[in-house]
Design a protein around this motif. Structure first.
Motif, PDB file in Angstrom:
ATOM      1  N   ASP A 195       0.809  -1.216   0.000  1.00  0.00           N
ATOM      2  CA  ASP A 195       0.000   0.000   0.000  1.00  0.00           C
ATOM      3  C   ASP A 195       0.843   1.265   0.000  1.00  0.00           C
ATOM      4  O   ASP A 195       0.443   2.283  -0.558  1.00  0.00           O
ATOM      5  CB  ASP A 195      -0.925   0.029   1.219  1.00  0.00           C
ATOM      6  CG  ASP A 195      -1.949  -1.084   1.180  1.00  0.00           C
ATOM      7  OD1 ASP A 195      -2.291  -1.541   0.062  1.00  0.00           O
ATOM      8  OD2 ASP A 195      -2.408  -1.501   2.258  1.00  0.00           O
ATOM      9  N   TYR A 196       2.005   1.225   0.633  1.00  0.00           N
ATOM     10  CA  TYR A 196       2.859   2.405   0.770  1.00  0.00           C
ATOM     11  C   TYR A 196       4.183   2.157   0.060  1.00  0.00           C
ATOM     12  O   TYR A 196       4.915   1.234   0.400  1.00  0.00           O
ATOM     13  CB  TYR A 196       3.121   2.711   2.248  1.00  0.00           C
ATOM     14  CG  TYR A 196       1.862   2.925   3.032  1.00  0.00           C
ATOM     15  CD1 TYR A 196       1.150   4.107   2.920  1.00  0.00           C
ATOM     16  CD2 TYR A 196       1.369   1.936   3.878  1.00  0.00           C
ATOM     17  CE1 TYR A 196      -0.019   4.304   3.633  1.00  0.00           C
ATOM     18  CE2 TYR A 196       0.203   2.125   4.601  1.00  0.00           C
ATOM     19  CZ  TYR A 196      -0.479   3.304   4.472  1.00  0.00           C
ATOM     20  OH  TYR A 196      -1.633   3.506   5.170  1.00  0.00           O
ATOM     21  N   PRO A 197       4.540   2.989  -0.924  1.00  0.00           N
ATOM     22  CA  PRO A 197       5.758   2.760  -1.702  1.00  0.00           C
ATOM     23  C   PRO A 197       7.019   3.300  -1.031  1.00  0.00           C
ATOM     24  O   PRO A 197       7.981   3.643  -1.706  1.00  0.00           O
ATOM     25  CB  PRO A 197       5.473   3.507  -3.004  1.00  0.00           C
ATOM     26  CG  PRO A 197       4.614   4.642  -2.589  1.00  0.00           C
ATOM     27  CD  PRO A 197       3.751   4.095  -1.467  1.00  0.00           C
ATOM     28  N   LEU A 198       7.038   3.393   0.279  1.00  0.00           N
ATOM     29  CA  LEU A 198       8.190   3.940   0.991  1.00  0.00           C
ATOM     30  C   LEU A 198       9.173   2.834   1.347  1.00  0.00           C
ATOM     31  O   LEU A 198       8.784   1.700   1.619  1.00  0.00           O
ATOM     32  CB  LEU A 198       7.738   4.653   2.262  1.00  0.00           C
ATOM     33  CG  LEU A 198       6.748   5.792   2.058  1.00  0.00           C
ATOM     34  CD1 LEU A 198       6.289   6.327   3.402  1.00  0.00           C
ATOM     35  CD2 LEU A 198       7.376   6.888   1.248  1.00  0.00           C
ATOM     36  N   SER A 199      10.433   3.189   1.363  1.00  0.00           N
ATOM     37  CA  SER A 199      11.476   2.238   1.704  1.00  0.00           C
ATOM     38  C   SER A 199      12.625   2.982   2.369  1.00  0.00           C
ATOM     39  O   SER A 199      12.823   4.170   2.136  1.00  0.00           O
ATOM     40  CB  SER A 199      11.976   1.542   0.439  1.00  0.00           C
ATOM     41  OG  SER A 199      13.099   0.764   0.715  1.00  0.00           O
ATOM     42  N   ASN A 200      13.390   2.280   3.170  1.00  0.00           N
ATOM     43  CA  ASN A 200      14.551   2.897   3.789  1.00  0.00           C
ATOM     44  C   ASN A 200      15.835   2.492   3.066  1.00  0.00           C
ATOM     45  O   ASN A 200      16.928   2.580   3.613  1.00  0.00           O
ATOM     46  CB  ASN A 200      14.623   2.561   5.272  1.00  0.00           C
ATOM     47  CG  ASN A 200      14.898   1.103   5.525  1.00  0.00           C
ATOM     48  OD1 ASN A 200      14.707   0.265   4.654  1.00  0.00           O
ATOM     49  ND2 ASN A 200      15.331   0.772   6.717  1.00  0.00           N
ATOM     50  N   GLY A 201      15.718   2.078   1.819  1.00  0.00           N
ATOM     51  CA  GLY A 201      16.869   1.641   1.043  1.00  0.00           C
ATOM     52  C   GLY A 201      17.895   2.738   0.818  1.00  0.00           C
ATOM     53  O   GLY A 201      19.101   2.479   0.863  1.00  0.00           O
ATOM     54  N   ASP A 202      17.449   3.951   0.575  1.00  0.00           N
ATOM     55  CA  ASP A 202      18.385   5.067   0.371  1.00  0.00           C
ATOM     56  C   ASP A 202      19.198   5.347   1.625  1.00  0.00           C
ATOM     57  O   ASP A 202      20.412   5.571   1.559  1.00  0.00           O
ATOM     58  CB  ASP A 202      17.632   6.328  -0.039  1.00  0.00           C
ATOM     59  CG  ASP A 202      16.977   6.195  -1.403  1.00  0.00           C
ATOM     60  OD1 ASP A 202      17.482   5.406  -2.221  1.00  0.00           O
ATOM     61  OD2 ASP A 202      15.977   6.885  -1.628  1.00  0.00           O
ATOM     62  N   VAL A 203      18.532   5.316   2.768  1.00  0.00           N
ATOM     63  CA  VAL A 203      19.229   5.578   4.029  1.00  0.00           C
ATOM     64  C   VAL A 203      20.210   4.452   4.327  1.00  0.00           C
ATOM     65  O   VAL A 203      21.344   4.701   4.761  1.00  0.00           O
ATOM     66  CB  VAL A 203      18.203   5.719   5.185  1.00  0.00           C
ATOM     67  CG1 VAL A 203      18.907   5.858   6.514  1.00  0.00           C
ATOM     68  CG2 VAL A 203      17.298   6.896   4.936  1.00  0.00           C
ATOM     69  N   GLU A 204      19.814   3.213   4.079  1.00  0.00           N
ATOM     70  CA  GLU A 204      20.714   2.082   4.306  1.00  0.00           C
ATOM     71  C   GLU A 204      21.937   2.158   3.392  1.00  0.00           C
ATOM     72  O   GLU A 204      23.053   1.849   3.813  1.00  0.00           O
ATOM     73  CB  GLU A 204      19.967   0.769   4.068  1.00  0.00           C
ATOM     74  CG  GLU A 204      18.903   0.470   5.084  1.00  0.00           C
ATOM     75  CD  GLU A 204      19.462   0.112   6.432  1.00  0.00           C
ATOM     76  OE1 GLU A 204      20.613  -0.377   6.508  1.00  0.00           O
ATOM     77  OE2 GLU A 204      18.747   0.324   7.429  1.00  0.00           O
ATOM     78  N   GLY A 205      21.739   2.570   2.146  1.00  0.00           N
ATOM     79  CA  GLY A 205      22.862   2.698   1.222  1.00  0.00           C
ATOM     80  C   GLY A 205      23.844   3.773   1.650  1.00  0.00           C
ATOM     81  O   GLY A 205      25.057   3.572   1.601  1.00  0.00           O
ATOM     82  N   THR A 206      23.315   4.911   2.089  1.00  0.00           N
ATOM     83  CA  THR A 206      24.178   5.989   2.575  1.00  0.00           C
ATOM     84  C   THR A 206      24.923   5.554   3.826  1.00  0.00           C
ATOM     85  O   THR A 206      26.123   5.817   3.975  1.00  0.00           O
ATOM     86  CB  THR A 206      23.345   7.250   2.863  1.00  0.00           C
ATOM     87  OG1 THR A 206      22.662   7.629   1.671  1.00  0.00           O
ATOM     88  CG2 THR A 206      24.234   8.398   3.314  1.00  0.00           C
ATOM     89  N   HIS A 207      24.233   4.872   4.714  1.00  0.00           N
ATOM     90  CA  HIS A 207      24.863   4.381   5.942  1.00  0.00           C
ATOM     91  C   HIS A 207      25.986   3.399   5.613  1.00  0.00           C
ATOM     92  O   HIS A 207      27.059   3.437   6.224  1.00  0.00           O
ATOM     93  CB  HIS A 207      23.803   3.715   6.820  1.00  0.00           C
ATOM     94  CG  HIS A 207      24.313   3.210   8.112  1.00  0.00           C
ATOM     95  ND1 HIS A 207      24.701   4.055   9.121  1.00  0.00           N
ATOM     96  CD2 HIS A 207      24.503   1.956   8.561  1.00  0.00           C
ATOM     97  CE1 HIS A 207      25.117   3.325  10.144  1.00  0.00           C
ATOM     98  NE2 HIS A 207      25.006   2.058   9.827  1.00  0.00           N
ATOM     99  N   ASN A 208      25.757   2.544   4.632  1.00  0.00           N
ATOM    100  CA  ASN A 208      26.783   1.589   4.226  1.00  0.00           C
ATOM    101  C   ASN A 208      28.003   2.303   3.644  1.00  0.00           C
ATOM    102  O   ASN A 208      29.147   1.918   3.923  1.00  0.00           O
ATOM    103  CB  ASN A 208      26.204   0.616   3.207  1.00  0.00           C
ATOM    104  CG  ASN A 208      27.138  -0.525   2.912  1.00  0.00           C
ATOM    105  OD1 ASN A 208      27.983  -0.872   3.723  1.00  0.00           O
ATOM    106  ND2 ASN A 208      26.992  -1.108   1.747  1.00  0.00           N
ATOM    107  N   LYS A 209      27.777   3.355   2.846  1.00  0.00           N
ATOM    108  CA  LYS A 209      28.895   4.130   2.293  1.00  0.00           C
ATOM    109  C   LYS A 209      29.710   4.788   3.404  1.00  0.00           C
ATOM    110  O   LYS A 209      30.941   4.790   3.373  1.00  0.00           O
ATOM    111  CB  LYS A 209      28.382   5.202   1.340  1.00  0.00           C
ATOM    112  CG  LYS A 209      27.926   4.689   0.024  1.00  0.00           C
ATOM    113  CD  LYS A 209      27.447   5.840  -0.831  1.00  0.00           C
ATOM    114  CE  LYS A 209      26.777   5.351  -2.078  1.00  0.00           C
ATOM    115  NZ  LYS A 209      26.241   6.452  -2.866  1.00  0.00           N
TER     116      LYS A 209
END
Length: 59
Positions: free
Chosen positions: A16-30
């Motif tokens: 129902d909601y197209p939100l994800s924390n993938g961008d934040v996880e990627g930045t955190h990994n960098k």
């Protein structure tokens, strides 16, 4: 099946909601990778500049 039953509400709301924390996880990994590579860097200003450069490269 037990996992599906335990997480049913979260799984269905992900459609129902197209939100994800993938961008934040990627930045955190960098950031963690840069910290691991430059752990001997003495000057915080240079470290911060390197982080800003690496994290802004993809945008």
């Amino acid at each position: 099946m037990r996992t599906y039953n335990n997480w049913f509400e979260e799984i269905t709301s992900s459609f129902d909601y197209p939100l994800s924390n993938g961008d934040v996880e990627g930045t955190h990994n960098k950031i963690k990778t840069v910290k691991r590579v430059t752990f001997v860097m003495q000057n915080f200003h240079h470290f911060r500049t390197k982080l800003l450069f690496v994290c802004s490269k993809d945008r």
